[in-house]
Enzyme design. Structure first.
Site, PDB file in Angstrom:
ATOM      1  N   LEU A  20       0.830  -1.218   0.000  1.00 35.79           N
ATOM      2  CA  LEU A  20       0.000   0.000   0.000  1.00 35.79           C
ATOM      3  C   LEU A  20       0.855   1.255   0.000  1.00 35.79           C
ATOM      4  O   LEU A  20       0.470   2.283  -0.535  1.00 35.79           O
ATOM      5  CB  LEU A  20      -0.924   0.012   1.228  1.00 35.79           C
ATOM      6  CG  LEU A  20      -2.053  -1.011   1.212  1.00 35.79           C
ATOM      7  CD1 LEU A  20      -2.782  -1.012   2.549  1.00 35.79           C
ATOM      8  CD2 LEU A  20      -3.030  -0.719   0.080  1.00 35.79           C
ATOM      9  N   GLY A  21       1.994   1.206   0.642  1.00 34.56           N
ATOM     10  CA  GLY A  21       2.831   2.398   0.673  1.00 34.56           C
ATOM     11  C   GLY A  21       4.052   2.183   1.540  1.00 34.56           C
ATOM     12  O   GLY A  21       4.123   1.232   2.333  1.00 34.56           O
ATOM     13  N   LYS A  22       5.008   3.079   1.343  1.00 35.99           N
ATOM     14  CA  LYS A  22       6.229   3.033   2.154  1.00 35.99           C
ATOM     15  C   LYS A  22       6.466   4.414   2.695  1.00 35.99           C
ATOM     16  O   LYS A  22       6.365   5.397   1.952  1.00 35.99           O
ATOM     17  CB  LYS A  22       7.428   2.642   1.287  1.00 35.99           C
ATOM     18  CG  LYS A  22       7.498   1.172   0.979  1.00 35.99           C
ATOM     19  CD  LYS A  22       8.580   0.911  -0.009  1.00 35.99           C
ATOM     20  CE  LYS A  22       9.809   0.461   0.716  1.00 35.99           C
ATOM     21  NZ  LYS A  22      10.739  -0.277  -0.104  1.00 35.99           N
ATOM     22  N   GLY A  23       6.769   4.523   3.972  1.00 32.26           N
ATOM     23  CA  GLY A  23       7.081   5.817   4.556  1.00 32.26           C
ATOM     24  C   GLY A  23       8.460   5.772   5.160  1.00 32.26           C
ATOM     25  O   GLY A  23       9.201   4.798   4.980  1.00 32.26           O
ATOM     26  N   THR A  25       9.124   5.485   8.208  1.00 31.86           N
ATOM     27  CA  THR A  25       9.186   4.530   9.308  1.00 31.86           C
ATOM     28  C   THR A  25       8.902   3.099   8.869  1.00 31.86           C
ATOM     29  O   THR A  25       9.617   2.188   9.244  1.00 31.86           O
ATOM     30  CB  THR A  25       8.133   4.898  10.381  1.00 31.86           C
ATOM     31  OG1 THR A  25       8.214   6.274  10.633  1.00 31.86           O
ATOM     32  CG2 THR A  25       8.345   4.120  11.650  1.00 31.86           C
ATOM     33  N   THR A  27       6.619   0.028   6.252  1.00 34.97           N
ATOM     34  CA  THR A  27       6.081  -0.439   4.979  1.00 34.97           C
ATOM     35  C   THR A  27       4.685  -0.968   5.264  1.00 34.97           C
ATOM     36  O   THR A  27       4.490  -1.689   6.237  1.00 34.97           O
ATOM     37  CB  THR A  27       6.979  -1.563   4.419  1.00 34.97           C
ATOM     38  OG1 THR A  27       8.331  -1.077   4.394  1.00 34.97           O
ATOM     39  CG2 THR A  27       6.563  -1.967   3.026  1.00 34.97           C
ATOM     40  N   VAL A  28       3.732  -0.566   4.431  1.00 34.31           N
ATOM     41  CA  VAL A  28       2.336  -0.910   4.713  1.00 34.31           C
ATOM     42  C   VAL A  28       1.800  -1.844   3.617  1.00 34.31           C
ATOM     43  O   VAL A  28       1.945  -1.562   2.423  1.00 34.31           O
ATOM     44  CB  VAL A  28       1.463   0.363   4.803  1.00 34.31           C
ATOM     45  CG1 VAL A  28       0.044   0.013   5.235  1.00 34.31           C
ATOM     46  CG2 VAL A  28       2.069   1.367   5.779  1.00 34.31           C
ATOM     47  N   LYS A  43       1.179  -2.575   9.004  1.00 29.57           N
ATOM     48  CA  LYS A  43       2.373  -1.738   8.925  1.00 29.57           C
ATOM     49  C   LYS A  43       3.528  -2.450   9.632  1.00 29.57           C
ATOM     50  O   LYS A  43       3.385  -2.869  10.781  1.00 29.57           O
ATOM     51  CB  LYS A  43       2.078  -0.378   9.574  1.00 29.57           C
ATOM     52  CG  LYS A  43       3.135   0.676   9.315  1.00 29.57           C
ATOM     53  CD  LYS A  43       2.587   2.064   9.608  1.00 29.57           C
ATOM     54  CE  LYS A  43       3.657   3.107   9.702  1.00 29.57           C
ATOM     55  NZ  LYS A  43       3.141   4.451   9.959  1.00 29.57           N
ATOM     56  N   ASP A 139       1.377  16.376  12.030  1.00 30.58           N
ATOM     57  CA  ASP A 139       1.810  15.939  10.688  1.00 30.58           C
ATOM     58  C   ASP A 139       0.656  15.987   9.705  1.00 30.58           C
ATOM     59  O   ASP A 139       0.509  15.105   8.858  1.00 30.58           O
ATOM     60  CB  ASP A 139       2.409  14.524  10.768  1.00 30.58           C
ATOM     61  CG  ASP A 139       3.358  14.246   9.604  1.00 30.58           C
ATOM     62  OD1 ASP A 139       3.706  15.198   8.870  1.00 30.58           O
ATOM     63  OD2 ASP A 139       3.747  13.083   9.422  1.00 30.58           O
TER      64      ASP A 139
HETATM   65  N1  LIG Z   1      -4.854   2.097   6.750  1.00 28.03           N
HETATM   66  C1  LIG Z   1      -4.334   2.262   5.542  1.00 28.03           C
HETATM   67  N2  LIG Z   1      -5.050   1.936   4.441  1.00 28.03           N
HETATM   68  C2  LIG Z   1      -4.527   2.122   3.207  1.00 28.03           C
HETATM   69  N3  LIG Z   1      -3.290   2.605   2.965  1.00 28.03           N
HETATM   70  C3  LIG Z   1      -2.521   2.942   4.031  1.00 28.03           C
HETATM   71  C4  LIG Z   1      -3.002   2.781   5.362  1.00 28.03           C
HETATM   72  N4  LIG Z   1      -2.041   3.216   6.211  1.00 28.03           N
HETATM   73  C5  LIG Z   1      -1.020   3.620   5.446  1.00 28.03           C
HETATM   74  N5  LIG Z   1      -1.290   3.453   4.134  1.00 28.03           N
HETATM   75  C6  LIG Z   1      -0.413   3.789   2.997  1.00 28.03           C
HETATM   76  O1  LIG Z   1       0.944   3.590   3.353  1.00 28.03           O
HETATM   77  C7  LIG Z   1       1.679   4.820   3.257  1.00 28.03           C
HETATM   78  C8  LIG Z   1       2.719   4.880   4.361  1.00 28.03           C
HETATM   79  O2  LIG Z   1       2.045   4.846   5.614  1.00 28.03           O
HETATM   80  P1  LIG Z   1       2.447   5.789   6.811  1.00 28.03           P
HETATM   81  O3  LIG Z   1       2.381   7.209   6.352  1.00 28.03           O
HETATM   82  O4  LIG Z   1       1.644   5.406   7.989  1.00 28.03           O
HETATM   83  O5  LIG Z   1       3.965   5.323   6.999  1.00 28.03           O
HETATM   84  P2  LIG Z   1       5.173   6.109   7.663  1.00 28.03           P
HETATM   85  O6  LIG Z   1       6.381   5.249   7.513  1.00 28.03           O
HETATM   86  O7  LIG Z   1       4.815   6.453   9.073  1.00 28.03           O
HETATM   87  O8  LIG Z   1       5.236   7.385   6.756  1.00 28.03           O
HETATM   88  P3  LIG Z   1       5.910   8.801   7.007  1.00 28.03           P
HETATM   89  O9  LIG Z   1       7.144   8.810   6.192  1.00 28.03           O
HETATM   90  O10 LIG Z   1       4.900   9.795   6.482  1.00 28.03           O
HETATM   91  O11 LIG Z   1       6.141   8.896   8.480  1.00 28.03           O
HETATM   92  C9  LIG Z   1       0.615   5.909   3.330  1.00 28.03           C
HETATM   93  O12 LIG Z   1       1.015   7.068   2.669  1.00 28.03           O
HETATM   94  C10 LIG Z   1      -0.565   5.235   2.627  1.00 28.03           C
HETATM   95  O13 LIG Z   1      -0.438   5.387   1.231  1.00 28.03           O
END
Ligand SMILES: Nc1ncnc2c1ncn2[C@@H]1O[C@H](COP(=O)(O)OP(=O)(O)OP(=O)(O)O)[C@@H](O)[C@H]1O
Length: 378
Positions: A20-23, A25, A27-28, A43, A139
């Site tokens: 779904l995505g990578k941030g 912190t 990987t989702v 996550k 944020d």
């Molecule tokens: N509950 C969810 N349902 C669908 N997609 C999600 C969900 N949670 C996160 N994602 C996807 O995953 C991506 C990364 O999640 P998130 O922002 O929580 O990670 P992070 O590592 O904390 O990111 P950041 O770099 O912003 O701190 C999000 O931008 C979103 O696209």
């Protein structure tokens, strides 16, 4: 496992349907495990990164609190799990993507005033709830506003949030207070310079989670950072009202108000430049102007929190208690039935396998076809 209805997370065997995505912190993944009734977002953070693990633990602590005090526009913690290498947690899946992607799909990359009103109202309720729990979100940005299957919003990503004491200003708890001439002195009384001044979400430094009425850590995303955070003056819940103003501006004009060619120029703009409003003044431009006041003590929402913002003319007619029931969300995500059933048919990929493949990326041969390989882009 956190609750009786939570999926049973076995990280060694869990299979994901897609990334779904990578941030910064984690990987989702989207997961539809046989132990859960519906798909959920999982996550994962690597335990080898001490800072990621610390932020992950903090985020799950906030999510746990949100499970005890739920709000329709905030996620809850479904489960946590740990292996020797990973810490993971499950939250409800938001199938509609984020507000940034949705905005880019609009004509001219902007939302109509009615759509902005809908989303801002829900986000305002979410922030109100967090603040009432003593949590500053810190944020707010379109990428962190996800759309549920119903089209309603969910804020995500709580690793930058912090606990603050609830405001001691008496007028914060009054519905229609008299102006308080001492309020400026109150805010400034414990001013302390922050040591580091150049941190963004990718390279965040260790945060202090200690509770206090203000925080001095330097966090946020450049274009959304408030003047008081840049100045290192210490900040409180009003940083979220600043970010709400930036968000509203971006939704209205398709660009943030203070973006410069460099981080330095952006920060200078945040500190010095007044936002420019093209077109006719409206309730929305007035709201944005009042949220983007550089002095936090004069910013809308500083004195009486969300209640003060809800009273603004832009929100006239909003039935705050009925947001989830009465209003039809402007965009309802298309249902992808494949997401609901794929795992049942045995497809998907192991999440551990995903990380193992990342460690030893195969050299693709020219004749190889990527097909449905979920690792191909990484
Ligand atoms: N509950 C969810 N349902 C669908 N997609 C999600 C969900 N949670 C996160 N994602 C996807 O995953 C991506 C990364 O999640 P998130 O922002 O929580 O990670 P992070 O590592 O904390 O990111 P950041 O770099 O912003 O701190 C999000 O931008 C979103 O696209």
């Amino acid at each position: 496992m956190e609750t009786s209805s939570a999926p049973n997370l076995d990280l060694d065997n869990i299979r994901a349907l897609k990334l779904l995505g990578k941030g910064a912190t984690g990987t989702v993944f989207l997961v539809h495990d046989s132990s859960a009734s519906s798909p959920f977002a999982l996550k994962l953070v690597k335990k080898s990164s001490a800072s990621s693990l610390r932020r992950a633990k903090w985020e799950t602590q906030i999510l746990r609190r949100l499970s005890d005090e739920p709000n329709p526009f905030l996620p809850r913690l479904l489960a946590t799990s740990e292996s020797s290498d990973f810490f993971a947690w499950a939250i409800p899946y938001c199938s509609g993507g984020d507000l940034n992607v949705l905005r880019h799909r609009q004509n001219d990359g902007v939302f109509s005033s009615a759509v902005i009103k809908f989303y801002l109202a829900e986000i305002l309720c979410a922030l109100d709830h967090l603040h009432s729990m003593g949590i500053a979100y810190r944020d707010l940005k379109p990428e962190n506003i996800l759309l549920q299957e119903s089209g309603h919003v969910t804020l995500t990503d709580f690793d930058l949030s912090c606990s603050l004491n609830k405001p001691t200003r008496p007028e914060f708890y009054l519905s229609d207070p008299e102006p308080d001439p001492t309020r400026k002195r109150f805010f400034r009384q414990k001013t302390k310079k922050t040591k580091s001044a150049r941190v963004n979400p990718i390279t965040r430094r260790r945060m202090s989670f200690s509770a206090g009425e203000r925080s001095n850590s330097f966090v946020g995303t450049d274009e959304y950072i408030s003047p008081e955070v840049i100045r290192g003056d210490g900040h409180d819940f009003a940083v979220d009202w600043w970010a709400l103003g930036v968000l509203a501006y971006e939704m209205m004009y398709g660009a943030t108000p203070f973006k410069g060619r460099s981080k330095k120029e952006t920060f200078r703009n945040v500190l010095m430049k007044e936002p420019e409003f093209a077109g006719k003044p409206s309730d929305l431009t007035d709201l944005i102007r009042r949220l983007l006041v550089k002095d936090p003590t004069r910013r809308l929402g500083f004195r009486r929190g969300a209640a003060e913002i809800k009273e603004h003319a832009f929100f006239r007619g909003v039935k705050w208690d009925l947001l989830t029931e009465v209003l039809r969300p402007p965009f309802i995500p298309l249902r992808d039935d494949g997401e609901m059933t794929e795992n049942v048919t045995g497809s998907g990929f192991g999440v551990k396998e995903y990380f193992e493949k990342l460690r030893t990326p195969p050299l693709p041969l020219p004749h190889e076809c990527s097909g449905n390989n979920p690792f191909v882009d990484f």
